[in-house]
Design a protein around this motif. Structure first.
Motif, PDB file in Angstrom:
ATOM      1  N   ASP A 111      41.488 -10.199  40.102  1.00  0.00           N
ATOM      2  CA  ASP A 111      40.913 -10.148  41.448  1.00  0.00           C
ATOM      3  C   ASP A 111      40.104 -11.392  41.805  1.00  0.00           C
ATOM      4  OD1 ASP A 111      42.048  -7.619  41.724  1.00  0.00           O
ATOM      5  OD2 ASP A 111      40.292  -6.641  40.865  1.00  0.00           O
ATOM      6  N   LYS A 112      39.975 -12.332  40.858  1.00  0.00           N
ATOM      7  CA  LYS A 112      39.343 -13.611  41.224  1.00  0.00           C
ATOM      8  C   LYS A 112      40.243 -14.370  42.196  1.00  0.00           C
ATOM      9  CE  LYS A 112      41.299 -16.189  37.328  1.00  0.00           C
ATOM     10  NZ  LYS A 112      41.022 -16.886  36.062  1.00  0.00           N
ATOM     11  N   ASN A 113      41.546 -14.066  42.183  1.00  0.00           N
ATOM     12  CA  ASN A 113      42.490 -14.646  43.137  1.00  0.00           C
ATOM     13  C   ASN A 113      42.672 -13.652  44.276  1.00  0.00           C
ATOM     14  OD1 ASN A 113      42.909 -16.812  41.349  1.00  0.00           O
ATOM     15  ND2 ASN A 113      44.444 -15.651  40.239  1.00  0.00           N
ATOM     16  N   ALA A 114      41.660 -13.547  45.136  1.00  0.00           N
ATOM     17  CA  ALA A 114      41.682 -12.539  46.200  1.00  0.00           C
ATOM     18  C   ALA A 114      41.546 -13.198  47.561  1.00  0.00           C
ATOM     19  CB  ALA A 114      40.550 -11.525  45.999  1.00  0.00           C
ATOM     20  N   VAL A 115      42.213 -12.618  48.548  1.00  0.00           N
ATOM     21  CA  VAL A 115      42.133 -13.072  49.937  1.00  0.00           C
ATOM     22  C   VAL A 115      41.809 -11.871  50.811  1.00  0.00           C
ATOM     23  CG1 VAL A 115      43.477 -13.956  51.892  1.00  0.00           C
ATOM     24  CG2 VAL A 115      43.658 -15.054  49.658  1.00  0.00           C
ATOM     25  N   ALA A 116      40.874 -12.044  51.737  1.00  0.00           N
ATOM     26  CA  ALA A 116      40.527 -10.975  52.677  1.00  0.00           C
ATOM     27  C   ALA A 116      41.471 -11.012  53.866  1.00  0.00           C
ATOM     28  CB  ALA A 116      39.092 -11.142  53.156  1.00  0.00           C
ATOM     29  N   MET A 117      41.835  -9.827  54.359  1.00  0.00           N
ATOM     30  CA  MET A 117      42.665  -9.727  55.557  1.00  0.00           C
ATOM     31  C   MET A 117      42.020  -8.703  56.479  1.00  0.00           C
ATOM     32  SD  MET A 117      46.783  -9.270  55.851  1.00  0.00           S
ATOM     33  CE  MET A 117      46.947 -10.671  54.759  1.00  0.00           C
ATOM     34  N   VAL A 118      41.636  -9.145  57.667  1.00  0.00           N
ATOM     35  CA  VAL A 118      40.883  -8.294  58.583  1.00  0.00           C
ATOM     36  C   VAL A 118      41.415  -8.440  60.001  1.00  0.00           C
ATOM     37  CG1 VAL A 118      38.786  -8.374  57.181  1.00  0.00           C
ATOM     38  CG2 VAL A 118      39.150 -10.112  58.950  1.00  0.00           C
ATOM     39  N   GLY A 119      40.971  -7.524  60.859  1.00  0.00           N
ATOM     40  CA  GLY A 119      41.389  -7.564  62.256  1.00  0.00           C
ATOM     41  C   GLY A 119      40.902  -6.329  62.990  1.00  0.00           C
ATOM     42  N   SER A 120      41.371  -6.177  64.198  1.00  0.00           N
ATOM     43  CA  SER A 120      40.896  -5.095  65.064  1.00  0.00           C
ATOM     44  C   SER A 120      41.401  -3.734  64.619  1.00  0.00           C
ATOM     45  CB  SER A 120      41.356  -5.343  66.509  1.00  0.00           C
ATOM     46  OG  SER A 120      40.731  -6.479  67.052  1.00  0.00           O
ATOM     47  N   ARG A 121      40.624  -2.704  64.976  1.00  0.00           N
ATOM     48  CA  ARG A 121      41.086  -1.330  64.784  1.00  0.00           C
ATOM     49  C   ARG A 121      42.131  -0.979  65.840  1.00  0.00           C
ATOM     50  NH1 ARG A 121      35.817  -1.470  63.198  1.00  0.00           N
ATOM     51  NH2 ARG A 121      35.237  -0.263  61.346  1.00  0.00           N
ATOM     52  N   MET A 122      41.909  -1.420  67.085  1.00  0.00           N
ATOM     53  CA  MET A 122      42.871  -1.211  68.167  1.00  0.00           C
ATOM     54  C   MET A 122      43.802  -2.414  68.193  1.00  0.00           C
ATOM     55  SD  MET A 122      41.952   1.691  69.463  1.00  0.00           S
ATOM     56  CE  MET A 122      42.799   1.710  71.046  1.00  0.00           C
ATOM     57  N   THR A 123      45.029  -2.217  67.763  1.00  0.00           N
ATOM     58  CA  THR A 123      45.918  -3.350  67.559  1.00  0.00           C
ATOM     59  C   THR A 123      47.281  -3.113  68.196  1.00  0.00           C
ATOM     60  OG1 THR A 123      46.766  -4.860  65.864  1.00  0.00           O
ATOM     61  CG2 THR A 123      46.769  -2.512  65.341  1.00  0.00           C
ATOM     62  N   THR A 124      48.153  -4.100  68.065  1.00  0.00           N
ATOM     63  CA  THR A 124      49.498  -4.011  68.618  1.00  0.00           C
ATOM     64  C   THR A 124      50.504  -3.869  67.486  1.00  0.00           C
ATOM     65  OG1 THR A 124      49.867  -6.401  68.517  1.00  0.00           O
ATOM     66  CG2 THR A 124      48.807  -5.530  70.511  1.00  0.00           C
ATOM     67  N   HIS A 125      51.740  -3.570  67.853  1.00  0.00           N
ATOM     68  CA  HIS A 125      52.809  -3.505  66.856  1.00  0.00           C
ATOM     69  C   HIS A 125      52.956  -4.850  66.152  1.00  0.00           C
ATOM     70  CE1 HIS A 125      56.620  -2.381  65.014  1.00  0.00           C
ATOM     71  NE2 HIS A 125      57.129  -3.520  65.469  1.00  0.00           N
ATOM     72  N   TYR A 126      52.841  -5.932  66.903  1.00  0.00           N
ATOM     73  CA  TYR A 126      52.924  -7.280  66.327  1.00  0.00           C
ATOM     74  C   TYR A 126      51.852  -7.475  65.257  1.00  0.00           C
ATOM     75  CZ  TYR A 126      51.727 -12.289  66.151  1.00  0.00           C
ATOM     76  OH  TYR A 126      51.405 -13.557  65.741  1.00  0.00           O
ATOM     77  N   GLY A 127      50.617  -7.068  65.546  1.00  0.00           N
ATOM     78  CA  GLY A 127      49.535  -7.233  64.593  1.00  0.00           C
ATOM     79  C   GLY A 127      49.750  -6.434  63.324  1.00  0.00           C
ATOM     80  N   ILE A 128      50.168  -5.186  63.482  1.00  0.00           N
ATOM     81  CA  ILE A 128      50.411  -4.317  62.322  1.00  0.00           C
ATOM     82  C   ILE A 128      51.504  -4.895  61.433  1.00  0.00           C
ATOM     83  CG2 ILE A 128      51.299  -2.050  61.608  1.00  0.00           C
ATOM     84  CD1 ILE A 128      48.456  -1.886  62.541  1.00  0.00           C
ATOM     85  N   GLU A 129      52.626  -5.277  62.033  1.00  0.00           N
ATOM     86  CA  GLU A 129      53.755  -5.795  61.249  1.00  0.00           C
ATOM     87  C   GLU A 129      53.398  -7.122  60.583  1.00  0.00           C
ATOM     88  OE1 GLU A 129      56.598  -4.159  60.483  1.00  0.00           O
ATOM     89  OE2 GLU A 129      55.450  -2.548  61.425  1.00  0.00           O
ATOM     90  N   THR A 130      52.646  -7.966  61.278  1.00  0.00           N
ATOM     91  CA  THR A 130      52.248  -9.244  60.692  1.00  0.00           C
ATOM     92  C   THR A 130      51.321  -9.036  59.510  1.00  0.00           C
ATOM     93  OG1 THR A 130      52.471 -10.366  62.831  1.00  0.00           O
ATOM     94  CG2 THR A 130      51.130 -11.458  61.163  1.00  0.00           C
ATOM     95  N   ALA A 131      50.360  -8.127  59.647  1.00  0.00           N
ATOM     96  CA  ALA A 131      49.432  -7.855  58.545  1.00  0.00           C
ATOM     97  C   ALA A 131      50.174  -7.306  57.334  1.00  0.00           C
ATOM     98  CB  ALA A 131      48.356  -6.865  58.997  1.00  0.00           C
ATOM     99  N   GLY A 142      50.808 -12.084  43.300  1.00  0.00           N
ATOM    100  CA  GLY A 142      49.668 -11.813  42.445  1.00  0.00           C
ATOM    101  C   GLY A 142      48.313 -12.019  43.072  1.00  0.00           C
ATOM    102  N   VAL A 143      48.253 -12.259  44.381  1.00  0.00           N
ATOM    103  CA  VAL A 143      46.972 -12.371  45.073  1.00  0.00           C
ATOM    104  C   VAL A 143      46.481 -10.965  45.426  1.00  0.00           C
ATOM    105  CG1 VAL A 143      45.798 -13.220  47.141  1.00  0.00           C
ATOM    106  CG2 VAL A 143      47.509 -14.646  46.007  1.00  0.00           C
ATOM    107  N   THR A 144      45.235 -10.664  45.133  1.00  0.00           N
ATOM    108  CA  THR A 144      44.652  -9.378  45.506  1.00  0.00           C
ATOM    109  C   THR A 144      44.257  -9.419  46.980  1.00  0.00           C
ATOM    110  OG1 THR A 144      43.814  -8.982  43.273  1.00  0.00           O
ATOM    111  CG2 THR A 144      42.765  -7.757  45.062  1.00  0.00           C
ATOM    112  N   VAL A 145      44.676  -8.396  47.727  1.00  0.00           N
ATOM    113  CA  VAL A 145      44.373  -8.307  49.156  1.00  0.00           C
ATOM    114  C   VAL A 145      43.155  -7.407  49.344  1.00  0.00           C
ATOM    115  CG1 VAL A 145      45.212  -7.593  51.426  1.00  0.00           C
ATOM    116  CG2 VAL A 145      46.775  -8.703  49.801  1.00  0.00           C
ATOM    117  N   VAL A 146      42.104  -7.949  49.961  1.00  0.00           N
ATOM    118  CA  VAL A 146      40.855  -7.213  50.172  1.00  0.00           C
ATOM    119  C   VAL A 146      40.683  -6.947  51.661  1.00  0.00           C
ATOM    120  CG1 VAL A 146      38.340  -7.257  49.906  1.00  0.00           C
ATOM    121  CG2 VAL A 146      39.800  -8.300  48.155  1.00  0.00           C
ATOM    122  N   SER A 147      40.349  -5.710  52.002  1.00  0.00           N
ATOM    123  CA  SER A 147      40.087  -5.377  53.396  1.00  0.00           C
ATOM    124  C   SER A 147      39.086  -4.231  53.451  1.00  0.00           C
ATOM    125  CB  SER A 147      41.383  -5.021  54.134  1.00  0.00           C
ATOM    126  OG  SER A 147      41.200  -5.099  55.531  1.00  0.00           O
ATOM    127  N   GLY A 148      38.841  -3.722  54.675  1.00  0.00           N
ATOM    128  CA  GLY A 148      37.764  -2.767  54.861  1.00  0.00           C
ATOM    129  C   GLY A 148      38.165  -1.318  54.991  1.00  0.00           C
TER     130      GLY A 148
END
Length: 368
Positions: A111-131, A142-148
């Motif tokens: 998990d030292k190789n981790a990247v955060a991915m964040v965004g809005s709660r109210m989103t679009t289909h484009y945003g969901i698919e891109t995330a 092998g990158v750990t994805v961190v979010s909320g």
């Protein structure tokens, strides 16, 4: 009382945050000594006023430490303190690292190789698919994805990482026993099984306006960089991005339609210097030291090699089928003996692991 229990108790006292605990530890030497100090002794510490000294000196009246330790045991989680090897190394480096972390699941050296991915709660289909796509690609190598763990982009990021059988960490703005949002109960169980659900808050702490910014600093603090996928100008994701900047970490933003309010926050970040992100390659290119150029064993001076650079059986067959000169996809299918769909997926994986380059005309070549 050992140090871990004393720090759990300090974390439950109002008016006592990570910075004050650090000041107290510098003065008293150990956590248990802080809890045993008198009001007068406490007031002698820089930054400790009357209210804080009163709260600490009378902690036993307001803190149910025995009950909290039983809740930790019964819930099946554990508590990390900053001296633990498992405590995220990057998080220790920020100005106000959490005194304790409640963890369901397991944090690992990966998990030292981790990247955060964040965004809005109210989103679009484009945003969901891109995330989902970005998280899948990052987790695949092998990158750990961190979010909320919230609705929208956070949920999509966790789902994408899990789809790649990768690691993901959810950082909560509540006590670890509270599921928010309620529909993510099953998702949180899957995250704990393939990574960790973590929080700095004690059991039964409800979410409020303060808890989410506190949560966001952990998301930014334990990662190499933060990717904002979709966010309007008032999104809390921008708070996370700003915290990443303050902590000296990289910020990425995914562009969207120029007439979409959901992308205004991302466009504003790009204007201010965030790196425009169109794919996982834009993120990985900022952290090239994590990736050896080829499948060779890393040299003594190289650090942070990702575990996912080991190849699957099909990827190895496809890699062996490639010559030093460029090869067409039909030739790779013939030499590997694998179905066309398997070869396409395998080539994508080899590209993500930087072992193969795609040339114009669907031609492929090994990276030298």
């Amino acid at each position: 009382m050992d140090s871990r229990e004393a720090l759990v108790a300090l974390n439950m006292i109002e008016h006592v945050g990570p910075v004050r605990v650090r000041q107290l530890l510098e003065h008293f030497g150990e956590a248990a000594a802080i809890l045993g100090a008198s009001r007068q002794q406490l007031r002698q510490v820089r930054g400790i006023g009357e209210d804080t000294a009163e709260a600490i000196a009378g902690w036993e009246k307001n803190v149910d430490l025995t009950g909290e330790m039983k809740r930790i045991s019964d819930f099946g989680c554990h508590v990390l303190i900053q001296t633990d090897e498992e405590y995220p190394a990057l998080l220790r480096q920020i100005y106000d690292p959490p005194v304790v972390l409640y963890v369901k699941g397991r944090l690992t050296s990966q998990d030292k190789n981790a990247v955060a991915m964040v965004g809005s709660r109210m989103t679009t289909h484009y945003g969901i698919e891109t995330a989902r796509k970005l998280a899948y690609q990052l987790a695949y190598v092998g990158v750990t994805v961190v979010s909320g763990g919230a609705r929208g982009i956070d949920t999509a990021a966790h789902q994408g990482a899990l789809s790649a059988n990768g690691r993901t960490v959810a950082v909560l703005g509540t006590g670890i026993n509270l599921i928010f949002p309620a529909e993510n109960a099953e998702l949180f169980e899957r995250i704990a099984a393939h990574g960790a659900v973590i929080t700095q808050f004690p059991f039964n702490r409800n979410a409020d306006k303060q808890s989410f910014p506190i949560r966001n600093r952990i998301v930014a603090g334990m990662t190499l960089g933060t990717v904002v996928v979709e966010a309007n100008l008032t999104s809390g994701a921008l708070i996370t991005a700003n915290m990443a900047v303050e902590q000296g970490r990289q910020v990425f933003a995914v562009p969207g339609r120029i007439d979409s309010p959901r992308s205004k926050g991302c466009h504003e970040l790009i204007k201010k210097g965030a790196k425009l992100c169109e794919g996982a390659e834009d993120i990985l290119s900022e952290f090239e030291y994590l990736f050896p150029a080829t499948n060779r064993p890393p040299g003594a001076g190289e650090t942070g090699v990702l575990p996912a650079l080991s190849l699957s059986e099909n990827e190895q067959k496809i890699y062996d089928a490639l010559e030093s000169d460029e090869s067409g996809i039909d030739e790779i299918i013939r030499k590997s003996g694998l179905p066309a769909s398997t070869v396409s997926v395998g080539l994508l994986g080899l590209e993500m692991k930087r072992l193969v380059r795609q040339l114009p005309g669907k031609m492929f070549i090994r990276n030298q």
